[in-house]
Scaffold this motif. Structure first.
Motif, short mmCIF file in Angstrom:
data_model
loop_
_atom_site.label_atom_id
_atom_site.label_comp_id
_atom_site.label_asym_id
_atom_site.label_seq_id
_atom_site.Cartn_x
_atom_site.Cartn_y
_atom_site.Cartn_z
N LEU A 32 0.95 -1.53 -0.33
CA LEU A 32 0.01 -0.29 0.31
C LEU A 32 0.77 1.15 0.01
O LEU A 32 0.64 2.31 -0.47
CB LEU A 32 -0.83 -0.23 1.10
CG LEU A 32 -2.55 -0.68 1.04
CD1 LEU A 32 -2.27 -1.36 2.70
CD2 LEU A 32 -3.13 -0.98 -0.11
N ALA A 33 1.74 1.32 0.44
CA ALA A 33 2.58 2.27 0.43
C ALA A 33 3.58 2.29 -0.58
O ALA A 33 3.64 4.03 -0.82
CB ALA A 33 3.71 2.18 1.72
N VAL A 34 4.09 1.39 -1.33
CA VAL A 34 4.63 2.01 -2.60
C VAL A 34 3.81 2.12 -3.86
O VAL A 34 3.73 3.37 -4.39
CB VAL A 34 5.24 0.28 -3.11
CG1 VAL A 34 5.15 -0.03 -4.62
CG2 VAL A 34 6.76 0.26 -2.29
N ALA A 35 2.06 1.63 -3.26
CA ALA A 35 1.33 2.31 -4.73
C ALA A 35 1.10 3.29 -3.89
O ALA A 35 1.15 4.63 -4.60
CB ALA A 35 -0.15 1.09 -4.51
N ALA A 36 0.51 4.21 -2.75
CA ALA A 36 0.36 5.44 -2.49
C ALA A 36 1.95 6.00 -2.98
O ALA A 36 1.06 7.24 -3.46
CB ALA A 36 0.32 5.49 -1.17
N ALA A 37 2.89 5.78 -2.46
CA ALA A 37 3.80 6.69 -3.46
C ALA A 37 3.98 7.05 -4.89
O ALA A 37 4.60 8.42 -5.59
CB ALA A 37 5.15 6.67 -2.77
N LEU A 60 -2.44 3.50 -5.98
CA LEU A 60 -3.34 3.32 -4.80
C LEU A 60 -4.90 3.23 -4.88
O LEU A 60 -4.88 4.80 -4.87
CB LEU A 60 -3.48 3.37 -3.20
CG LEU A 60 -3.43 3.29 -2.62
CD1 LEU A 60 -3.41 1.99 -2.09
CD2 LEU A 60 -3.14 4.29 -1.22
N THR A 61 -6.39 3.01 -5.07
CA THR A 61 -7.16 2.71 -5.33
C THR A 61 -7.76 1.52 -4.38
O THR A 61 -7.83 0.25 -4.53
CB THR A 61 -7.53 2.69 -6.67
OG1 THR A 61 -9.76 3.12 -6.67
CG2 THR A 61 -7.18 1.13 -6.61
N ALA A 93 -5.77 -3.29 -5.14
CA ALA A 93 -6.10 -1.78 -4.39
C ALA A 93 -4.73 -1.08 -4.91
O ALA A 93 -4.42 -0.23 -4.72
CB ALA A 93 -5.66 -2.13 -2.87
N VAL A 94 -3.10 -1.72 -5.62
CA VAL A 94 -2.08 -1.29 -5.73
C VAL A 94 -1.93 -1.31 -7.38
O VAL A 94 -1.08 -0.65 -7.36
CB VAL A 94 -1.32 -1.45 -5.03
CG1 VAL A 94 -1.28 -2.09 -3.21
CG2 VAL A 94 -0.96 -3.32 -5.74
#
Length: 272
Positions: free
Chosen positions: A117-122, A126-127, A265-266
């Protein structure tokens, strides 16, 4: 299960080490005479999810090269089994083994999930809308099916215990998330049998209206119910072996389903 990439096999030394470790863990569990119950399956369910989350992290290409091959598919399932088995052996030395087994399993889920999730947010990918919708749909499908199963076959429902809802939720979630992945997000289905089911649905007049994933979800739930009904007698006669097989059935549903949830999610394009 939605598979965006092909399966790979680790280099021979790592594969040999993994197989040796798996054999050693199985020998240790057999030596300790572990018994499998419905609560054991519940305690092992986080580990069924853990392997899937680790494989998503592998897909993100952020693992060290020395350990990355062990997180590829299908090696990740063996890797997870080794770690879970080792924890199970250690937990057996405590007064509450299943609590320890489940607790460490939850931790094994949270760490890779947090990394993904952190990698996707960065990265701005992320959804959570589609994954949460899939979880909600899978939970409702499993709950309704379990209530119907208990009403029609109350003796079998009592026999399989909490293993029943675990099996149904795993396969309902796999069906729901695969349907969303194929019909909503445009992911491809590479599992041969699943693809055949969807091709059959695609040939129906309803394909343009409701898509093709619904038939896959229906087949998954139907097979899960059939397995519970067929295995109930086996569980009554040979509880440990019967529950052990039900655990495998639960894993082949919950593992791919969890993979889909985190993958969506990612790696889902923005806008969903």
């Amino acid at each position: 299960m939605v598979l965006p990439a092909g399966s790979t096999v680790p280099p021979i030394p790592q594969t040999a080490a993994l197989l040796a470790a798996l054999g050693a863990v199985l020998w240790g569990l057999r030596r300790d005479g572990v018994r499998v119950t419905d609560h054991t399956i519940l305690a092992l369910s986080p580990w069924m999810v853990a392997g899937a989350t680790v494989h998503v992290v592998y897909q993100l290409d952020v693992l060290p090269s020395a350990v990355a091959p062990l997180a590829s598919s299908p090696a990740v399932y063996g890797t997870t089994a080794v770690v879970a088995g080792f924890v199970w052996l250690l937990a057996g030395r405590t007064t509450r083994p299943l609590w320890w087994l489940a607790g460490v399993g939850v931790l094994a889920v949270l760490v890779p999930t947090g990394v993904a999730l952190a990698v996707a947010a960065a990265g701005g990918t992320l959804t959570l809308t589609v994954p949460l919708l899939g979880v909600a749909a899978g939970a409702v499908m499993a709950w309704v099916t379990w209530r119907l199963f208990g009403a029609v076959r109350p003796s079998d429902a009592t026999t399989v215990g909490v293993a029943g809802p675990v099996v149904l939720f795993g396969h309902a979630l796999d069906g729901a998330t695969t349907t969303l992945g194929v019909d909503v997000l445009g992911f491809g289905e590479k599992t041969p049998l699943s693809r055949i089911v969807m091709e059959i649905a695609g040939a129906l007049p309803t394909a343009d209206v409701i898509g093709v994933g619904w038939l896959f979800a229906l087949v998954k739930l139907g097979l899960a119910v059939a397995v519970l009904a067929l295995f109930a007698g086996y569980v009554r006669d040979e509880p440990s072996e019967g529950f052990g097989l039900l655990g495998l059935i639960a894993a082949v549903g919950l593992g791919p389903a969890s993979y889909n949830v985190l993958l969506f999610a990612v790696m889902t394009p923005t806008g969903f």
